[in-house]
Enzyme design. Structure first.
Site, PDB file in Angstrom:
ATOM      1  N   ALA A 242      -8.024   4.443  -4.516  1.00 44.34           N
ATOM      2  CA  ALA A 242      -8.414   5.684  -3.825  1.00 44.34           C
ATOM      3  C   ALA A 242      -7.475   6.822  -4.202  1.00 44.34           C
ATOM      4  CB  ALA A 242      -8.410   5.459  -2.317  1.00 44.34           C
TER       5      ALA A 242
ATOM      6  N   GLN B 133      -4.261   2.069   2.227  1.00 46.90           N
ATOM      7  CA  GLN B 133      -3.224   2.273   1.214  1.00 46.90           C
ATOM      8  C   GLN B 133      -3.731   1.964  -0.193  1.00 46.90           C
ATOM      9  OE1 GLN B 133      -0.289   3.693   1.420  1.00 46.90           O
ATOM     10  NE2 GLN B 133      -0.465   4.046   3.626  1.00 46.90           N
ATOM     11  N   SER B 134      -5.012   2.153  -0.418  1.00 49.09           N
ATOM     12  CA  SER B 134      -5.624   1.847  -1.710  1.00 49.09           C
ATOM     13  C   SER B 134      -5.034   2.666  -2.853  1.00 49.09           C
ATOM     14  CB  SER B 134      -7.134   2.114  -1.622  1.00 49.09           C
ATOM     15  OG  SER B 134      -7.719   2.124  -2.899  1.00 49.09           O
ATOM     16  N   ASN B 135      -4.542   1.966  -3.885  1.00 50.75           N
ATOM     17  CA  ASN B 135      -4.099   2.643  -5.099  1.00 50.75           C
ATOM     18  C   ASN B 135      -5.284   3.258  -5.844  1.00 50.75           C
ATOM     19  OD1 ASN B 135      -1.270   1.887  -4.925  1.00 50.75           O
ATOM     20  ND2 ASN B 135      -1.943  -0.184  -5.438  1.00 50.75           N
TER      21      ASN B 135
END
Length: 332
Positions: free
Chosen positions: A87, A83-85
């Site tokens: 990325a 859930q990387s912002n």
């Protein structure tokens, strides 16, 4: 329209991805709920940076993508949690700039395709699953991906975990100077600390005494990480022990939801209509609540909460969604 701040001819190139300055808004009802005066608390809206759903990573990506373009890159490669912002916004930046994007993410497919992951796909990114590794350990997997791209004739640019490098942290040195123009009397800026570049940039511009970081569990040594970045960026020593850094909001780990964080999410939403995420801004708000309770932040001080974005992550976090839906069902 996205804007670009002029820089000297010998400075690194900067890609225009965001809209600046972001607003600084009062939060009087939240301030009073915390026990502060109505004019004490303000929110720096870096969730409103524009591209890809907004968030603090845009300030870093302007510098990182500018360097990638200058090097002739055809593909951006970066790493992160599912859930990387960072990325998600790298995928959006690639779409804006006409570059392919490969995201090397921890874990395996199938757990959830919602939240940031859904947007990664919408922006056209390719996801490579790296298995049960995280943080800096994702680096070798990203290097292997980059090597395969080179063999195909592509020119990959490897962007750091969280966008946090000395170059990326320039974006938050600029944000610190932007804040000084908006609130020259500020006493404390409260920010989430993930990969460290946001706090490092702010410390460079504002000094360590005016920046309170709240550790979110993304790196094993947050003080050392921020110290090293800030020292390299400023050219002067920034000792880890001089940083204001709270370590009390991590709970059982990076992806876990704690009761204080859920309470902070609810408080911000119900006093100001402000939506936070359960990993970064929720922890930062819980840290602000604790800082007021223990006297680290008090009435009469101009305090700025840095909203670093992350809303899509809320929809990829089953525990936070379940808690919010339970409140709705109960009529709370």
């Amino acid at each position: 329209m996205p804007t670009t701040t002029p820089t000297p001819a010998d400075a690194p190139r900067r890609a225009g991805l965001g809209t600046w300055p972001t607003p600084l808004e009062p939060a009087p009802r939240l301030a009073e709920a915390l026990g502060l005066a109505p004019d004490d608390l303000w929110v720096k809206r870096d969730d409103l940076t524009g591209l890809g759903g907004g968030g603090n990573k845009i300030r870093k990506l302007e510098w990182l993508c500018g360097a990638a373009l200058a090097d002739g890159a055809t593909t951006l490669v970066t790493t992160g949690a599912p859930q990387s912002n960072h990325a998600r916004l790298t995928a959006a930046a690639g779409a804006r700039l006409g570059l392919d994007v490969v995201l090397v993410l921890a874990g395996a497919p199938g757990a959830s395709g919602s939240g940031n992951l859904a947007l990664d796909g919408l922006f056209g990114a390719t996801v490579v699953w790296a298995g049960d590794v995280s943080g800096a350990a994702l680096g070798p997997a990203a290097e292997r991906v980059a090597e395969r791209l080179r063999e195909r004739g592509e020119v990959p640019a490897l962007l750091p975990f969280g966008g946090s490098s000395v170059l990326g942290a320039r974006g938050y040195a600029e944000c610190g100077r932007e804040l000084l123009g908006q609130a020259p009397d500020l006493t404390t800026v409260v920010t989430a600390v993930g990969s460290g570049g946001t706090m490092a940039g702010l410390v460079t511009a504002l000094g360590s005494a005016r920046v309170l970081g709240v550790h979110c569990g993304a790196v094993p040594d947050p003080a050392g990480t921020v110290s090293a970045l800030a020292s390299d960026l400023s050219g002067t020593d920034c000792a880890p022990q001089d940083l204001r850094l709270r370590l009390d909001q991590v709970g059982k780990g990076y992806g876990t939801l704690t009761e204080p964080v859920m309470a902070a999410l609810t408080l911000a939403a119900r006093t100001e209509g402000l939506v936070l995420d359960p990993v970064y801004t929720g922890r930062a708000m819980a840290g602000l609540v604790s800082a007021v309770e223990d006297g680290g932040i008090g009435p009469g001080q101009r305090t700025v909460f840095l909203h670093t974005g992350g809303l899509p992550g809320l929809f990829g976090h089953p525990a936070a969604l379940a808690a919010a839906e339970a409140a709705l069902a109960a009529g709370d």
